[in-house]
Structure formats: structure tokens, C-alpha cells
Motif scaffolding. Structure first.
Motif, PDB file in Angstrom:
ATOM      1  N   UNK A 156       0.796  -1.242   0.000  1.00 15.15           N
ATOM      2  CA  UNK A 156       0.000   0.000   0.000  1.00 15.15           C
ATOM      3  C   UNK A 156       0.819   1.278   0.000  1.00 15.15           C
ATOM      4  N   UNK A 157       2.066   1.226   0.487  1.00 15.84           N
ATOM      5  CA  UNK A 157       2.870   2.448   0.579  1.00 15.84           C
ATOM      6  C   UNK A 157       3.977   2.539  -0.470  1.00 15.84           C
ATOM      7  N   UNK A 158       4.005   1.609  -1.424  1.00 11.78           N
ATOM      8  CA  UNK A 158       5.030   1.638  -2.471  1.00 11.78           C
ATOM      9  C   UNK A 158       4.366   2.015  -3.784  1.00 11.78           C
ATOM     10  N   UNK A 159       4.819   3.127  -4.385  1.00 11.68           N
ATOM     11  CA  UNK A 159       4.223   3.622  -5.632  1.00 11.68           C
ATOM     12  C   UNK A 159       4.865   3.035  -6.872  1.00 11.68           C
ATOM     13  N   UNK A 183       9.924   1.449   6.293  1.00  9.50           N
ATOM     14  CA  UNK A 183      11.382   1.516   6.199  1.00  9.50           C
ATOM     15  C   UNK A 183      11.903   0.280   5.484  1.00  9.50           C
ATOM     16  N   UNK A 184      13.204   0.197   5.336  1.00 10.19           N
ATOM     17  CA  UNK A 184      13.822  -0.902   4.587  1.00 10.19           C
ATOM     18  C   UNK A 184      13.560  -2.244   5.264  1.00 10.19           C
ATOM     19  N   UNK A 185      13.603  -2.281   6.582  1.00 14.50           N
ATOM     20  CA  UNK A 185      13.346  -3.549   7.287  1.00 14.50           C
ATOM     21  C   UNK A 185      11.939  -4.064   7.012  1.00 14.50           C
ATOM     22  N   UNK A 186      10.979  -3.143   6.989  1.00 13.22           N
ATOM     23  CA  UNK A 186       9.597  -3.553   6.712  1.00 13.22           C
ATOM     24  C   UNK A 186       9.463  -4.104   5.292  1.00 13.22           C
ATOM     25  N   UNK A 238      18.436  -8.652  -2.181  1.00 18.00           N
ATOM     26  CA  UNK A 238      19.370  -8.579  -1.060  1.00 18.00           C
ATOM     27  C   UNK A 238      19.859  -7.162  -0.804  1.00 18.00           C
ATOM     28  N   UNK A 239      19.630  -6.272  -1.757  1.00 22.44           N
ATOM     29  CA  UNK A 239      20.030  -4.873  -1.618  1.00 22.44           C
ATOM     30  C   UNK A 239      18.781  -4.016  -1.745  1.00 22.44           C
ATOM     31  N   UNK A 240      18.561  -3.123  -0.781  1.00 26.02           N
ATOM     32  CA  UNK A 240      17.342  -2.308  -0.758  1.00 26.02           C
ATOM     33  C   UNK A 240      17.699  -0.825  -0.655  1.00 26.02           C
ATOM     34  N   UNK A 241      16.889  -0.007  -1.311  1.00 26.62           N
ATOM     35  CA  UNK A 241      17.006   1.446  -1.183  1.00 26.62           C
ATOM     36  C   UNK A 241      15.614   2.044  -1.371  1.00 26.62           C
ATOM     37  N   UNK A 242      15.304   3.091  -0.628  1.00 27.58           N
ATOM     38  CA  UNK A 242      13.993   3.741  -0.748  1.00 27.58           C
ATOM     39  C   UNK A 242      14.164   5.216  -1.125  1.00 27.58           C
ATOM     40  N   UNK A 243      13.242   5.706  -1.918  1.00 25.18           N
ATOM     41  CA  UNK A 243      13.161   7.117  -2.272  1.00 25.18           C
ATOM     42  C   UNK A 243      11.735   7.576  -2.013  1.00 25.18           C
ATOM     43  N   UNK A 244      11.568   8.807  -1.574  1.00 29.62           N
ATOM     44  CA  UNK A 244      10.246   9.339  -1.269  1.00 29.62           C
ATOM     45  C   UNK A 244       9.724  10.089  -2.482  1.00 29.62           C
ATOM     46  N   UNK A 245       8.507   9.753  -2.923  1.00 32.24           N
ATOM     47  CA  UNK A 245       7.916  10.429  -4.077  1.00 32.24           C
ATOM     48  C   UNK A 245       7.529  11.848  -3.703  1.00 32.24           C
ATOM     49  N   UNK A 246       7.505  12.730  -4.711  1.00 30.66           N
ATOM     50  CA  UNK A 246       7.172  14.135  -4.472  1.00 30.66           C
ATOM     51  C   UNK A 246       5.666  14.300  -4.321  1.00 30.66           C
ATOM     52  N   UNK A 259       5.181  10.653   3.361  1.00 32.04           N
ATOM     53  CA  UNK A 259       4.571  10.530   4.683  1.00 32.04           C
ATOM     54  C   UNK A 259       4.266   9.109   5.102  1.00 32.04           C
ATOM     55  N   UNK A 260       4.630   8.133   4.256  1.00 25.62           N
ATOM     56  CA  UNK A 260       4.339   6.735   4.585  1.00 25.62           C
ATOM     57  C   UNK A 260       5.280   6.237   5.681  1.00 25.62           C
ATOM     58  N   UNK A 261       4.736   5.452   6.590  1.00 22.34           N
ATOM     59  CA  UNK A 261       5.519   4.891   7.686  1.00 22.34           C
ATOM     60  C   UNK A 261       6.047   3.517   7.269  1.00 22.34           C
TER      61      UNK A 261
END
Length: 627
Positions: free
Chosen positions: A568-571, A600-603, A619-627, A596-598
Motif C-alpha cells: 500500500x505504501x510503495x508507488x 522503512x527498509x526492514x519492513x 538482497x540490496x534495498x534502497x527507498x526514495x520518497x515520491x514528491x 509521509x508513509x511509515x
């Protein structure tokens, strides 16, 4: 008193009634004669562009946006007026590249039509891109003019300042009021009689549109090296006919499309060619979208009965539904009943649709989401042929991920890594393909005038285009005659077992490949996508560049992406294959998460281990916040 009133009614009203009836009959007569002229033009193998077909439905509502409703005749007159200004700068029928910037409103269509009326090539640009990206694209196609709406004026002036080109700014006040143009005499002034035919006045002849380029489109995700796609008017007509036939489009249809504007040209053209109307949202808003879908405060003739959106939009609408309606049993029941009986079709394309979204949407609306496949070059080419008589049976048997079969006039085939044809299927082949097992290969598409075969001509990207048709479709028999014109050593490329030369993706001719010599000759477009053909249906698996080997397993990145975008929080998601000496590759993932989504990488890691097999877990994760 009663006697006087009756006499006045007879004296005053009857002539006016006769006059009004004569006007209506006269306009209908003109429309019918114009329709017959267009039929004769098509029989002569000429192309009748969408803006000319608009004169067949002058008084019908064509587009509704945030500023109001606009008829076909309003659009036509506005486009014709703007075309005069464009011709004053570029010259009539000069095929100059005209860049335009517009948000999702009626002016996008007006500007596009005005470019075509003037005989130019329309180049829509995305206003959400950075100025540097726009400048890079503009340097690639060298526009002679930049046209923009008022909300994009700042971007347009900066861009034209860099390029030293002219600029035209338009807004909704440029559209004439309906009251001043609704008369039959005004309509008649737009027509002219030539050799017994009625045709639009002061427009270029249809033989010009039979070969001339219409649009130059840039792929949305290209940053460093912009990739352009050229489409002729004939290409657009063929692509539109595919949609009209498969979706059963007609004058009673009203569509709400929520997809990027640079992919809307075929949708607009298809619906406006048959007298339907389009409802545009300037910016996506969940509440407004639900209001439009449920036809709140809409006249019965303008109620949405077709909905087309990107998968992310369906996902956001579900989230909005859970906030607004899920706790109201009466609204839940109303939405199911309305969508089931008032909306005849809901579709998506151009992106992966998570299974969880399909199932949840069906619970909410009692509707299935039909998935279609297409590219910018070919338009929508694989999908479902909607037949109202058998639709209930199709719905019951429909499963997520099913893309259907080639649309009318389209031939699709799957080839192996060596270019050998594994299976070929299409309406033009007149045969059904029934197999006991799945066939997997790269999808290639063919169809008469479905896409443009471009000669390798460096001038083509600018404003100089050969006077002779430079976009003639190549066939196998043409291949030898064009070789001297190519700046490419054709003999340097290998020939496969079937005698087909294979061009690698880095070559200028790479997307196009002659077909094997059979009774039916086609030039195929190589999509670069891997498909499976199972039980009389095509299924998308992955892009050829998104297949990696991990510990001996062949991994299709689309399998991972479909699971992650269901969160639900990944666009959006990008999957990377990181070379590894032991495992072949390690999988990395970049997730675009909602603002504003709660999460993180562990989740995200826990989510992957829960829903994916171990060998498909990144095995490698990275997150970016959408505008």
C-alpha cells in the motif's frame, strides 16, 4: 383574450418554428453529405484526420474539463484559428516540428489539432520534466515554434529563450462561446463544394495526411538519451481503428482516462473519431475521480461508462474508497450497483497490475480490470475483444495477468533468442493457434501501417522532410531497394536459420525486422518484451533486459515488481541485477514510497520474505520518497 392569444401564436410562432426546423434539417443534410465525402476519401485510400471528423458531430459535447464543456465545433474552430497563427510562423504544410506544453485539459487537443490543420508535426512535451530534460529533447528535434497553455507559460518562455524560437500562449478564453457559433450558417461557412463533394474549407487535402508525419513522441522515462517515436497520420488512424473495434467505441461512450498525456493521443483520437466524449482531470484527485466514476452531478448523456487508468491509479482509488465509503453500507451497495450496470468497461495498460488490486477492485465495483498491452510506436495491440453478448462468460473465466489476443489488423509472434519464429497469431492469419504447452519468447508485432518504418535520414529529426513519402511501409520485397539509402552495413549482421537478418538493440534499424517469406509479408517491430502464450492468451513476463540468473534460477523482474507495488505504501519499483561471481547476480531494489508513509527498509525486507520465494528475494534495498 383566448382568441387573440391563439391568433398571435399562429402568426408569430409558426414561421419561427418552420425556420428552426429548416435550419436543423439543413445542417443534418450537410453533415450527411460530408460523411459521404469522407467515405469516398477512405475508399480512395486517403486518411481523414480526427479534426475533420469533428465536423460530423458539431453540436455534441466532445470534452469536459475543469473549465467547462466544449463541443466538437468549438474545438474545430479554435484549432483552425490557432492554426492560422502557426502557419504565419512556420508556413503552411511545412512539416515543421512544433513543441507544445499543456496540462490535462481541452487545450491539449486544440493545440494538437491546430498543428495538424497547419500541416506541422505536433511534439507534446511533459511539463513535469526539468527544464534541462526539455532542452535536451528540444535540441534533438529542433522545434520551429513552442505553443503552451497559460499554466505552462513560464516553462515555455524559458525553453524558447534557450532555443531562440517563437512562442504562442493560449488559454480557455481563446475558445469561442457556443452561442455565437451554433448557427447553421456558421457551420456552412466551414464547408466548401469541390467536384460534387462537400469538404472542410481552408484545410489541407487528405492525400497529404495519407503519408505525412503527425507526431513526434518521446519515451517518458528517458533521461540521458531521449528516444523519439515518429507517427504518421496513417499510423494514428490504424491504431485508433484497433481500439474502436476492440472496445466497441461509439457516440454514446463517455470515457474518464487517467493516464499520462503523452499516451493519450490514441485514446483521444479513437473516441473523438466516433463522436464520443472525454472527461479530463487536470490533476489526479481521488475524491473527484470517484465523483466522476459515480456520475455525481452529471447529465445522463455525459455519464462515464468507460474508465481507463494506470495501475497506480486503481490502487489509489482503492485507498480512497477505504477512507470514504468502506464503512457506509449504503454507499458500498450503491457503488457496486452503479459500476456493474452503468460502467461497461474498465481497462488498464502500460504498467504491471498487481493481482491484489484486481481482486480488491472486483470486490468494490463488481467489475474486472481488462489489461491491454501496447507501446508508443504501435499503440495498444494486444488485448480483449469486448463483445457484450459473451462478456459475462469472459468475465467469469478472466484471470489476472491475461492480456488476450492481438487486436484487429495486428499480427503477433514469439521468437527465441536466435530469432526463430515459435508461434504467430493474428486476425489477418485466419487461423486459431491451440497448443498443449506454453510458448515463451520475445514478442514481435506487425500490421499494415501500424507503425512507422523510418529511413536512416539524419535530417528527419529536424524540419527537413523529403517531398516524396519518407514513411512508406517497407516489406520484404522493398528491403533490397532501400539498402543503398541506409548508412548501415547490412551485410555485417548475421542471418539466422530462417534467413532473417538480426539487428541488435544498438542499431538504428533494430526495432524492425523483415518477416520470413510466406504468403503473408510483414515487417515486425521488436518490442524487447518477453511473453508467454498459454491457452489462447498472451501473458507478459518481463523485458528482455530484466531477466537475470540467480543461483541457476532464471528470474523475471516483473514477478518481483508485481508483488512490491501491491504494498500500500510503495508507488513504484526498479529492480537491478548486480553481477556476482558466485550467484551470477544479486537482486537489488529501489522502492519509491509514498510521501509521509511509515515504511522503512526492514519492513520492505520482511514483506519480500513473506510474499516471494527465497531465490527471488532482493538482497540490496534502497527507498526514495515520491514528491
Amino acid at each position: 383574450m383566448i382568441l387573440v392569444r391563439r391568433r398571435l401564436q399562429r402568426i408569430l410562432w409558426r414561421p419561427w418554428l418552420r425556420l428552426c426546423c429548416t435550419e436543423l434539417v439543413h445542417k443534418d443534410d450537410l453533415i450527411e453529405k460530408l460523411r459521404i465525402s469522407y467515405i469516398k476519401e477512405k475508399e480512395s485510400n486517403f486518411v481523414v484526420p480526427t479534426f475533420k471528423k469533428a465536423l460530423l458531430y458539431p453540436d455534441k459535447i466532445a470534452v469536459k474539463d475543469f473549465c467547462g464543456e466544449f463541443t466538437y465545433f468549438q474545438l474545430y474552430l479554435t484549432a483552425k484559428r490557432l492554426a492560422i497563427q502557426i502557419s504565419n510562423i512556420c508556413g503552411s504544410a511545412s512539416l515543421s516540428n512544433v513543441a507544445f506544453l499543456s496540462s490535462n485539459n481541452v487545450l491539449w487537443i486544440v493545440i494538437q489539432w491546430s498543428c495538424w490543420i497547419s500541416g506541422q508535426v505536433a511534439v507534446p512535451l511533459e511539463s513535469t520534466q526539468t527544464l534541462e530534460q526539455l532542452r535536451r529533447q528540444a535540441n534533438d528535434f529542433k522545434p520551429k515554434l513552442v505553443v503552451a497553455t497559460a499554466d505552462c507559460e513560464h516553462i515555455a518562455k524559458n525553453l524558447s529563450g534557450m532555443l531562440k524560437t517563437a512562442t504562442i500562449i493560449v488559454d480557455h478564453s481563446f475558445i469561442p462561446n457556443l452561442e455565437g457559433i451554433s448557427s447553421t450558417s456558421m457551420y456552412e461557412r466551414q464547408l466548401v463544394r469541390i467536384q460534387g463533394k462537400i469538404l472542410p474549407e481552408s484545410t489541407i487535402a487528405n492525400d497529404f495526411y495519407s503519408w505525412a508525419p503527425a507526431m513526434l513522441i518521446y519515451t517518458p522515462n528517458t533521461i540521458k538519451s531521449p528516444k523519439r517515436v515518429t507517427l504518421t497520420h496513417r499510423n494514428l488512424e490504424v491504431q485508433q481503428n484497433c481500439l474502436i473495434d476492440s472496445l466497441g467505441l461509439g457516440s454514446r461512450d463517455c470515457m474518464l482516462p487517467i493516464i499520462p498525456m503523452n499516451r493519450m493521443h490514441t485514446i483521444f483520437g479513437s473516441l473523438l473519431s466516433v463522436g464520443g466524449n472525454v472527461l479530463l482531470q487536470n490533476k489526479f484527485d481521488g475524491r473527484n475521480a470517484w465523483s466522476s466514476l459515480l456520475s455525481i452531478n452529471s447529465p445522463s448523456k455525459q455519464r462515464v461508462n468507460l474508465f481507463m487508468a494506470m495501475p497506480i491509479i486503481y490502487k489509489r482509488l482503492i485507498a480512497e474508497y477505504d477512507k470514504m465509503f468502506a464503512q457506509d453500507s449504503r454507499m458500498v451497495e450503491y457503488i457496486v450497483n452503479h459500476c456493474k450496470h452503468k460502467i461497461r468497461l474498465m481497462i488498464t495498460a502500460f504498467a504491471l497490475l498487481p493481482n491484489s488490486v484486481v481482486h480488491r477492485w472486483r470486490e468494490i465495483t463488481a467489475q474486472i480490470i481488462y489489461e491491454y498491452y501496447g507501446t508508443l510506436e504501435t499503440g495498444l495491440v494486444i488485448g480483449h475483444h469486448i463483445n457484450e453478448k459473451t462478456r459475462s462468460l469472459e468475465s467469469a473465466a478472466h484471470s489476472p495477468g491475461t492480456l488476450g489476443i492481438p487486436l484487429k489488423g495486428v499480427v503477433a509472434r514469439l521468437t527465441n533468442s536466435n530469432g526463430k519464429e515459435l508461434i504467430r497469431f493474428g486476425s489477418a492469419i485466419h487461423e486459431m493457434v491451440m497448443l498443449d504447452s506454453a510458448v515463451i519468447g520475445e514478442l514481435q508485432i506487425a500490421g499494415e501501417d501500424l507503425f512507422t518504418i523510418k529511413p536512416v535520414n539524419p535530417q528527419l529529426s529536424g524540419n527537413n522532410v523529403d517531398a516524396v513519402n519518407p514513411f512508406k511501409k517497407l516489406s520484404v520485397s522493398d528491403s533490397t531497394s532501400i539498402q543503398p539509402k541506409l548508412s548501415l552495413d547490412v551485410d555485417a549482421y548475421p542471418v539466422n536459420a530462417d534467413g532473417i537478418r538480426i539487428f541488435t538493440p544498438n542499431d538504428e534499424l533494430s526495432p524492425y525486422e523483415p518477416a520470413p517469406k510466406t504468403d503473408l509479408q510483414y515487417t515486425y517491430f521488436k518490442t524487447g518484451d518477453i511473453f508467454a502464450y498459454i491457452n489462447d492468451n498472451f501473458y507478459f513476463l518481463s523485458k528482455t533486459t530484466d531477466v537475470f540468473t540467480v543461483g541457476g534460477y532464471k528470474i523475471y523482474c516483473s514477478d518481483i515488481k508485481k508483488v512490491l507495488i501491491a504494498h500500500p505504501n510503495i508507488n513504484d519499483v526498479a529492480i537491478l541485477g548486480i553481477p556476482n561471481k558466485v550467484w551470477g547476480h544479486r537482486l537489488g531494489v529501489i522502492c519509491i514510497v509514498a510521501s509521509g508513509a511509515n515504511v522503512d527498509i526492514n519492513a520492505i525486507q520482511i514483506y519480500c520474505y513473506r510474499y516471494l520465494p527465497f531465490h527471488k528475494c532482493p538482497t540490496v534495498f534502497k527507498t526514495l520518497v515520491s514528491k
